[in-house]
Design an enzyme around this catalytic site. Structure first.
Site, PDB file in Angstrom:
ATOM      1  N   GLY A  68      -1.413  -5.045   4.413  1.00 51.94           N
ATOM      2  CA  GLY A  68      -2.218  -6.164   3.952  1.00 51.94           C
ATOM      3  C   GLY A  68      -2.800  -5.932   2.575  1.00 51.94           C
ATOM      4  O   GLY A  68      -2.835  -6.815   1.724  1.00 51.94           O
ATOM      5  N   ARG A 125      -3.089  -0.400  -0.934  1.00 55.00           N
ATOM      6  CA  ARG A 125      -2.333   0.448  -0.012  1.00 55.00           C
ATOM      7  C   ARG A 125      -0.843   0.353  -0.333  1.00 55.00           C
ATOM      8  O   ARG A 125      -0.095   1.326  -0.229  1.00 55.00           O
ATOM      9  CB  ARG A 125      -2.582   0.055   1.444  1.00 55.00           C
ATOM     10  N   ARG A 128      -1.190 -13.262  -8.243  1.00 57.19           N
ATOM     11  CA  ARG A 128      -2.435 -13.220  -7.478  1.00 57.19           C
ATOM     12  C   ARG A 128      -2.815 -11.794  -7.062  1.00 57.19           C
ATOM     13  O   ARG A 128      -3.533 -11.588  -6.085  1.00 57.19           O
ATOM     14  CB  ARG A 128      -2.347 -14.118  -6.237  1.00 57.19           C
ATOM     15  N   ARG A 167       5.090  -4.777   9.659  1.00 58.52           N
ATOM     16  CA  ARG A 167       3.701  -4.781   9.189  1.00 58.52           C
ATOM     17  C   ARG A 167       3.085  -3.412   9.457  1.00 58.52           C
ATOM     18  O   ARG A 167       3.274  -2.823  10.528  1.00 58.52           O
ATOM     19  CB  ARG A 167       2.906  -5.873   9.903  1.00 58.52           C
ATOM     20  N   SER A 203      -4.324  -2.205   9.905  1.00 58.58           N
ATOM     21  CA  SER A 203      -5.411  -1.635  10.699  1.00 58.58           C
ATOM     22  C   SER A 203      -5.741  -2.552  11.860  1.00 58.58           C
ATOM     23  O   SER A 203      -5.376  -3.729  11.880  1.00 58.58           O
ATOM     24  CB  SER A 203      -6.658  -1.430   9.826  1.00 58.58           C
ATOM     25  N   ASP A 254     -11.376   0.993  13.566  1.00 60.93           N
ATOM     26  CA  ASP A 254     -12.700   0.934  14.182  1.00 60.93           C
ATOM     27  C   ASP A 254     -12.534   0.673  15.672  1.00 60.93           C
ATOM     28  O   ASP A 254     -11.482   0.193  16.119  1.00 60.93           O
ATOM     29  CB  ASP A 254     -13.571  -0.135  13.526  1.00 60.93           C
ATOM     30  N   ARG A 299      -9.347   3.472   4.788  1.00 60.43           N
ATOM     31  CA  ARG A 299      -8.342   2.486   5.194  1.00 60.43           C
ATOM     32  C   ARG A 299      -7.311   2.272   4.099  1.00 60.43           C
ATOM     33  O   ARG A 299      -6.132   2.027   4.380  1.00 60.43           O
ATOM     34  CB  ARG A 299      -9.023   1.163   5.558  1.00 60.43           C
TER      35      ARG A 299
END
Length: 232
Positions: A20, A24, A43, A87, A90, A203, A216
């Site tokens: 996402g 990363r 973007r 995908r 997290s 989490d 993350r």
């Protein structure tokens, strides 16, 4: 090209690893890929194409939530000829037994989202990942001695909401929650493509343990390596 992707068609590989977070995505390219090239920054949704152990792959950031994942994965499948998307993201655990940094392989995504209904005029709420792709990931995890937690996830459109964890666990076998798998699996089903998802627990909604935003962004290496090693 599309309104959201500036890459030429030949600059996108047929297999995409999809985090996402754009940063990363950048980290994966810099740490794992050879001869990588930045192919999209519209973007600031970064995408890189390179090779991993001789296999061509694109790492493309999806952004947050079903709508963003829906746009990018649909365009990759329908315009760029992508055949498989894994995908990597997290999730929040629904059990105290599911600790931070443990890896989840998603079997099905359950959601209250209307994404699939608006896409294909069907009211399915439980969408499955690709069984063939999941089996490859399972076999690869066994070879790498990576322990997988395999189960369903609850894909929500609202981050700041009340989640009825017992209801989702007892009725839909959801072991964690995240925000992108439902749109990804919807597009794959509609377009006849393959999609799966590997998630790292960031989490725990029961114990209230959590990782930092920096962790993350820069950690979760076991999940990333498993996704890359599963490329065929």
């Amino acid at each position: 090209m599309t309104p959201h992707i500036e890459a030429k068609k030949e600059e996108i590989a047929s297999i995409v690893i999809m985090p996402g977070d754009p940063l990363r995505c950048k980290m994966i390219a810099e740490k794992y890929l050879k001869d990588y090239k930045l192919v999209n920054q519209v973007r600031n949704q970064l995408a890189y194409t390179g090779t991993y152990k001789g296999k061509r792959v694109t790492v493309f950031s999806s952004g947050m939530g079903n709508p963003s994942m829906g746009i990018y994965s649909h365009e990759l499948f329908s315009v760029y000829g992508v055949e498989e998307i894994i995908r990597v993201g997290s999730c929040g655990a629904f059990s105290e037994d599911l600790g931070l940094y443990e890896v989840v392989l998603v079997e099905n995504s359950y959601s209250h989202s209307n994404y699939y209904q608006e896409l294909d005029d069907k009211n399915d709420r439980l969408l499955e990942s690709n069984k063939e792709l999941n089996q490859i990931i399972k076999d690869t995890a066994n070879k790498l001695n990576i322990e997988l937690n395999i189960g369903n996830v609850y894909c929500t459109d609202v981050f700041y909401n009340h989640v009825d964890i017992p209801y989702l666990r007892d009725n839909f076998n959801c072991i964690a929650t995240e925000m992108e798998t439902f749109a990804l699996f919807s597009n794959a089903k509609k377009l006849g493509k393959k999609a799966s998802a590997l998630l790292t627990v960031s989490d725990n909604l029961i114990t209230h343990e959590e990782t930092s935003s920096e962790e993350r962004q820069n950690s979760f290496n076991q999940m990333i390596e498993l996704a890359l090693e599963s490329i065929k």
